[in-house]
Design an enzyme around this catalytic site. Structure first.
Site, mmCIF file in Angstrom:
data_model
loop_
_atom_site.group_PDB
_atom_site.id
_atom_site.type_symbol
_atom_site.label_atom_id
_atom_site.label_comp_id
_atom_site.label_asym_id
_atom_site.label_seq_id
_atom_site.Cartn_x
_atom_site.Cartn_y
_atom_site.Cartn_z
ATOM 1 N N LYS A 15 33.303 32.871 113.385
ATOM 2 C CA LYS A 15 32.251 31.666 113.482
ATOM 3 C C LYS A 15 32.773 30.301 113.807
ATOM 4 C CE LYS A 15 30.744 32.290 109.140
ATOM 5 N NZ LYS A 15 32.028 33.411 109.006
ATOM 6 N N ARG A 90 24.343 29.572 103.343
ATOM 7 C CA ARG A 90 25.002 30.821 102.651
ATOM 8 C C ARG A 90 24.127 31.723 101.641
ATOM 9 N NH1 ARG A 90 30.417 29.405 104.386
ATOM 10 N NH2 ARG A 90 31.940 31.248 103.874
ATOM 11 N N ARG A 129 45.053 35.251 110.195
ATOM 12 C CA ARG A 129 44.515 33.765 110.361
ATOM 13 C C ARG A 129 45.385 32.814 110.114
ATOM 14 N NH1 ARG A 129 38.601 31.854 109.037
ATOM 15 N NH2 ARG A 129 39.039 32.209 106.717
ATOM 16 N N ARG A 162 45.384 30.099 104.755
ATOM 17 C CA ARG A 162 44.687 29.793 103.601
ATOM 18 C C ARG A 162 44.934 30.450 102.345
ATOM 19 N NH1 ARG A 162 38.681 29.145 106.211
ATOM 20 N NH2 ARG A 162 38.310 29.953 104.202
ATOM 21 N N ARG A 173 35.391 37.841 98.916
ATOM 22 C CA ARG A 173 34.355 37.092 99.694
ATOM 23 C C ARG A 173 33.532 37.883 100.529
ATOM 24 N NH1 ARG A 173 38.957 34.227 102.697
ATOM 25 N NH2 ARG A 173 37.267 33.412 104.153
HETATM 26 P P1 ADP Z 1 35.148 31.774 106.177
HETATM 27 O O1 ADP Z 1 36.057 31.078 106.998
HETATM 28 O O2 ADP Z 1 35.492 32.845 105.595
HETATM 29 O O3 ADP Z 1 33.694 31.720 106.510
HETATM 30 P P2 ADP Z 1 34.545 29.029 104.919
HETATM 31 O O4 ADP Z 1 35.665 28.141 105.468
HETATM 32 O O5 ADP Z 1 33.324 28.778 105.711
HETATM 33 O O6 ADP Z 1 35.015 30.499 104.921
HETATM 34 O O7 ADP Z 1 34.343 29.079 103.540
HETATM 35 C C1 ADP Z 1 35.252 29.080 102.594
HETATM 36 C C2 ADP Z 1 34.971 28.849 101.332
HETATM 37 O O8 ADP Z 1 34.219 27.610 100.882
HETATM 38 C C3 ADP Z 1 33.872 29.892 100.687
HETATM 39 O O9 ADP Z 1 34.389 31.053 100.216
HETATM 40 C C4 ADP Z 1 33.018 29.011 99.651
HETATM 41 O O10 ADP Z 1 34.025 29.294 98.439
HETATM 42 C C5 ADP Z 1 33.056 27.776 100.113
HETATM 43 N N1 ADP Z 1 31.689 27.373 100.887
HETATM 44 C C6 ADP Z 1 31.792 27.328 102.243
HETATM 45 N N2 ADP Z 1 30.609 27.026 102.497
HETATM 46 C C7 ADP Z 1 29.753 27.353 101.395
HETATM 47 C C8 ADP Z 1 28.242 27.189 101.234
HETATM 48 N N3 ADP Z 1 27.621 26.900 102.169
HETATM 49 N N4 ADP Z 1 27.940 27.331 100.051
HETATM 50 C C9 ADP Z 1 28.761 27.696 99.186
HETATM 51 N N5 ADP Z 1 30.180 27.718 99.156
HETATM 52 C C10 ADP Z 1 30.542 27.595 100.375
HETATM 53 P P1 ADP Z 2 35.170 32.677 110.336
HETATM 54 O O1 ADP Z 2 35.023 31.182 110.839
HETATM 55 O O2 ADP Z 2 33.750 33.520 110.938
HETATM 56 O O3 ADP Z 2 35.716 32.849 109.092
HETATM 57 P P2 ADP Z 2 37.341 32.535 112.357
HETATM 58 O O4 ADP Z 2 36.764 31.754 113.584
HETATM 59 O O5 ADP Z 2 38.083 31.676 111.627
HETATM 60 O O6 ADP Z 2 36.411 33.114 111.388
HETATM 61 O O7 ADP Z 2 38.295 33.751 112.760
HETATM 62 C C1 ADP Z 2 38.904 34.547 111.804
HETATM 63 C C2 ADP Z 2 40.342 34.857 112.432
HETATM 64 O O8 ADP Z 2 39.985 35.879 113.528
HETATM 65 C C3 ADP Z 2 41.057 33.989 113.150
HETATM 66 O O9 ADP Z 2 42.405 33.987 113.042
HETATM 67 C C4 ADP Z 2 40.813 33.825 114.684
HETATM 68 O O10 ADP Z 2 41.789 33.342 115.444
HETATM 69 C C5 ADP Z 2 40.421 35.292 114.706
HETATM 70 N N1 ADP Z 2 39.307 35.849 115.777
HETATM 71 C C6 ADP Z 2 38.285 34.904 116.131
HETATM 72 N N2 ADP Z 2 37.236 35.805 116.975
HETATM 73 C C7 ADP Z 2 38.370 36.769 117.225
HETATM 74 C C8 ADP Z 2 37.942 37.666 118.200
HETATM 75 N N3 ADP Z 2 36.683 37.800 119.048
HETATM 76 N N4 ADP Z 2 38.870 38.578 118.578
HETATM 77 C C9 ADP Z 2 39.976 38.601 117.804
HETATM 78 N N5 ADP Z 2 40.211 37.648 116.748
HETATM 79 C C10 ADP Z 2 39.374 36.722 116.354
#
Ligand code: ADP
Ligand code: ADP
Length: 216
Positions: A15, A90, A129, A162, A173
């Site tokens: 995302k 979420r 990541r 992270r 998660r």
């Molecule tokens: P990911 O990259 O795995 O999608 P995020 O960076 O979006 O993770 O979120 C990291 C953490 O921040 C989540 O595991 C949660 O603890 C918190 N968080 C992020 N967005 C929300 C939300 N909309 N509601 C509640 N907690 C959130």
């Molecule tokens: P999210 O925000 O949904 O948690 P991220 O964009 O942070 O996901 O991506 C998670 C990890 O996967 C990062 O290390 C990113 O570089 C990698 N990644 C994202 N999209 C792809 C893809 N299409 N193929 C391979 N690796 C990817």
């Protein structure tokens, strides 16, 4: 009318990566709840302290504080024309609050691209990541490596892994996603807004599919 896009999908599906690319093409600001929480943690705010205790365990931050943070962000002038939401909503409570909030701005959710991938893929992506300290740019040690190890290509800041990308927290998660966030899939599908996208494809292919959806 402003345009609001909600990027839906499990942790690690891509995302944030896609949001940064799509933000450039659409001109919409990238609003990431996770990035906003991490900024608060970095600045040692009260919200940051509260959020950190939930994030480190892989749990969601409570709805009320999350919603008020997003309300504040979406009220800023750069979001006048809309926003690209990543990581919010979420929960169904957050989705309902978002709908009322956007109605105040004479807007609504216009598109919900739902990006999918298998659990094995998610785990592999999260464990490799690397995130940039300054602006949250993300890299992957295998699939999207930075030009210089440990350094962000875009702003030269340091890359770190992270805390919540450790194996134990990742499992939690993903569970939390299925229990609390996955119900939004049906919610937005019923509203006719959902478009499913195969997130297991290479980054450029996912971007291309997203742009097709957003041109509709
Ligand atoms: P990911 O990259 O795995 O999608 P995020 O960076 O979006 O993770 O979120 C990291 C953490 O921040 C989540 O595991 C949660 O603890 C918190 N968080 C992020 N967005 C929300 C939300 N909309 N509601 C509640 N907690 C959130
Ligand atoms: P999210 O925000 O949904 O948690 P991220 O964009 O942070 O996901 O991506 C998670 C990890 O996967 C990062 O290390 C990113 O570089 C990698 N990644 C994202 N999209 C792809 C893809 N299409 N193929 C391979 N690796 C990817």
């Amino acid at each position: 009318m402003p345009t609001y896009i909600v990027l839906l999908g499990p942790p690690g599906v891509g995302k944030g990566t896609q949001a940064k690319l799509i933000a450039e093409t659409t001109g919409l600001p990238h609003v990431s709840s996770g990035d906003l929480f991490r900024e608060n943690i970095k600045n040692e705010t009260e919200l940051g302290k509260l959020a950190q205790s939930f994030m480190n365990k892989g749990e969601l931050v409570p709805d009320d504080v999350t919603i008020s943070m997003i309300r504040g962000r979406l009220s800023r002038p750069d979001c006048k024309g809309g926003a690209l939401l990543d990581g919010f909503p979420r929960t169904t409570v957050q989705a309902d609050s978002l709908a009322s909030l956007l109605a105040e701005f004479d807007g609504k959710v216009n598109y919900v691209p739902y990006i999918t991938a298998s659990e094995t893929t998610l785990i592999e992506r999260l464990s490799g990541r690397w995130t940039c300290k300054a602006q949250g740019h993300v890299f992957h040690e295998k699939y999207n490596p930075p030009q210089r190890t440990g350094v962000c290509d875009f702003d030269g800041s340091q890359l770190y892994q992270r805390e919540d990308d450790r194996a134990e927290t990742v499992t939690r998660r993903i569970q939390v996603y299925f229990a609390q966030t996955a119900p939004l899939i049906a919610h937005y599908r019923e509203g006719g807004l959902l478009s499913e996208i195969d997130g297991a494809q290479p980054i450029e292919k996912v971007t291309a599919d997203l742009l097709v959806v957003l041109r509709k």
